[in-house]
Design a protein around this motif. Sequence first.
Motif, mmCIF file in Angstrom:
data_model
loop_
_atom_site.group_PDB
_atom_site.id
_atom_site.type_symbol
_atom_site.label_atom_id
_atom_site.label_comp_id
_atom_site.label_asym_id
_atom_site.label_seq_id
_atom_site.Cartn_x
_atom_site.Cartn_y
_atom_site.Cartn_z
ATOM 1 N N VAL A 114 0.848 -1.194 0.000
ATOM 2 C CA VAL A 114 0.000 0.000 0.000
ATOM 3 C C VAL A 114 0.884 1.244 0.000
ATOM 4 O O VAL A 114 2.083 1.169 0.267
ATOM 5 N N GLU A 115 0.267 2.364 -0.305
ATOM 6 C CA GLU A 115 0.970 3.638 -0.217
ATOM 7 C C GLU A 115 0.182 4.542 0.720
ATOM 8 O O GLU A 115 -1.003 4.791 0.501
ATOM 9 N N ILE A 116 0.839 4.973 1.774
ATOM 10 C CA ILE A 116 0.205 5.868 2.735
ATOM 11 C C ILE A 116 0.621 7.285 2.354
ATOM 12 O O ILE A 116 1.808 7.610 2.392
ATOM 13 N N PRO A 117 -0.351 8.122 1.951
ATOM 14 C CA PRO A 117 -0.007 9.484 1.551
ATOM 15 C C PRO A 117 0.711 10.228 2.676
ATOM 16 O O PRO A 117 0.313 10.144 3.836
ATOM 17 N N ILE A 118 1.763 10.935 2.314
ATOM 18 C CA ILE A 118 2.592 11.625 3.311
ATOM 19 C C ILE A 118 1.771 12.598 4.149
ATOM 20 O O ILE A 118 2.056 12.778 5.329
ATOM 21 N N ASP A 119 0.751 13.203 3.573
ATOM 22 C CA ASP A 119 -0.058 14.151 4.340
ATOM 23 C C ASP A 119 -0.972 13.455 5.350
ATOM 24 O O ASP A 119 -1.527 14.098 6.233
ATOM 25 N N GLU A 120 -1.106 12.133 5.233
ATOM 26 C CA GLU A 120 -1.916 11.376 6.193
ATOM 27 C C GLU A 120 -1.086 10.786 7.325
ATOM 28 O O GLU A 120 -1.631 10.373 8.342
ATOM 29 N N VAL A 121 0.229 10.752 7.162
ATOM 30 C CA VAL A 121 1.105 10.162 8.181
ATOM 31 C C VAL A 121 0.907 10.815 9.550
ATOM 32 O O VAL A 121 0.814 10.108 10.558
ATOM 33 N N PRO A 122 0.787 12.157 9.634
ATOM 34 C CA PRO A 122 0.588 12.766 10.954
ATOM 35 C C PRO A 122 -0.752 12.421 11.617
ATOM 36 O O PRO A 122 -0.917 12.583 12.820
ATOM 37 N N THR A 123 -1.706 11.921 10.829
ATOM 38 C CA THR A 123 -3.013 11.577 11.394
ATOM 39 C C THR A 123 -3.027 10.181 12.015
ATOM 40 O O THR A 123 -4.011 9.786 12.627
ATOM 41 N N ILE A 124 -1.943 9.429 11.840
ATOM 42 C CA ILE A 124 -1.846 8.082 12.420
ATOM 43 C C ILE A 124 -1.434 8.234 13.875
ATOM 44 O O ILE A 124 -0.307 8.607 14.179
ATOM 45 N N VAL A 125 -2.373 7.982 14.768
ATOM 46 C CA VAL A 125 -2.154 8.190 16.192
ATOM 47 C C VAL A 125 -2.105 6.880 16.965
ATOM 48 O O VAL A 125 -1.388 6.762 17.940
ATOM 49 N N LEU B 233 -2.208 2.329 16.697
ATOM 50 C CA LEU B 233 -1.939 1.206 15.807
ATOM 51 C C LEU B 233 -3.177 0.848 14.997
ATOM 52 O O LEU B 233 -3.077 0.397 13.862
ATOM 53 N N LYS B 234 -4.345 1.081 15.558
ATOM 54 C CA LYS B 234 -5.591 0.841 14.828
ATOM 55 C C LYS B 234 -5.654 1.738 13.588
ATOM 56 O O LYS B 234 -6.088 1.309 12.524
ATOM 57 N N ASP B 235 -5.211 2.997 13.726
ATOM 58 C CA ASP B 235 -5.171 3.910 12.582
ATOM 59 C C ASP B 235 -4.255 3.363 11.489
ATOM 60 O O ASP B 235 -4.585 3.418 10.305
ATOM 61 N N LEU B 236 -3.110 2.856 11.883
ATOM 62 C CA LEU B 236 -2.158 2.307 10.922
ATOM 63 C C LEU B 236 -2.701 1.020 10.300
ATOM 64 O O LEU B 236 -2.559 0.794 9.096
ATOM 65 N N TYR B 237 -3.345 0.212 11.100
ATOM 66 C CA TYR B 237 -3.908 -1.060 10.631
ATOM 67 C C TYR B 237 -4.924 -0.851 9.506
ATOM 68 O O TYR B 237 -5.010 -1.648 8.583
ATOM 69 N N ARG B 238 -5.655 0.229 9.565
ATOM 70 C CA ARG B 238 -6.688 0.500 8.542
ATOM 71 C C ARG B 238 -6.106 0.520 7.129
ATOM 72 O O ARG B 238 -6.794 0.200 6.168
ATOM 73 N N TYR B 239 -4.836 0.904 7.011
ATOM 74 C CA TYR B 239 -4.208 0.953 5.694
ATOM 75 C C TYR B 239 -3.915 -0.451 5.152
ATOM 76 O O TYR B 239 -3.632 -0.589 3.962
ATOM 77 N N THR B 240 -3.985 -1.453 5.986
ATOM 78 C CA THR B 240 -3.701 -2.823 5.542
ATOM 79 C C THR B 240 -4.960 -3.517 5.019
ATOM 80 O O THR B 240 -4.858 -4.595 4.446
ATOM 81 N N LEU B 241 -6.111 -2.913 5.251
ATOM 82 C CA LEU B 241 -7.385 -3.525 4.865
ATOM 83 C C LEU B 241 -7.699 -3.235 3.410
ATOM 84 O O LEU B 241 -7.408 -2.148 2.905
ATOM 85 N N PRO B 242 -8.321 -4.177 2.716
ATOM 86 C CA PRO B 242 -8.701 -3.939 1.325
ATOM 87 C C PRO B 242 -9.712 -2.801 1.234
ATOM 88 O O PRO B 242 -10.558 -2.649 2.118
ATOM 89 N N THR B 243 -9.590 -2.033 0.182
ATOM 90 C CA THR B 243 -10.536 -0.910 0.000
ATOM 91 C C THR B 243 -11.658 -1.263 -0.918
ATOM 92 O O THR B 243 -11.655 -2.218 -1.610
#
Length: 72
Positions: free
Chosen positions: A49-60, A62-72
Amino acid sequence: MQDFLVFVSAIMQVDVSQLSGNTKYKEFKKWDSLMHMRLVMEVEDKYGVEIPIDEVPTIVTLKDLYRYTLPT
């Protein structure tokens, strides 16, 4: 999510029992700014996956980070 926590625990070099979805950035001793960027890069690599750089500060949590691993 348990597999994800095992993955993160290996990166942070902590026992998985110390982590949960609610583990918070900067409140967990091992999760500083360098670890934050490493986790983002490791998740991108492992899950393709690619996590947009502008979204990195919104990851507070581990659940926030985990969401990026889920299929969209």
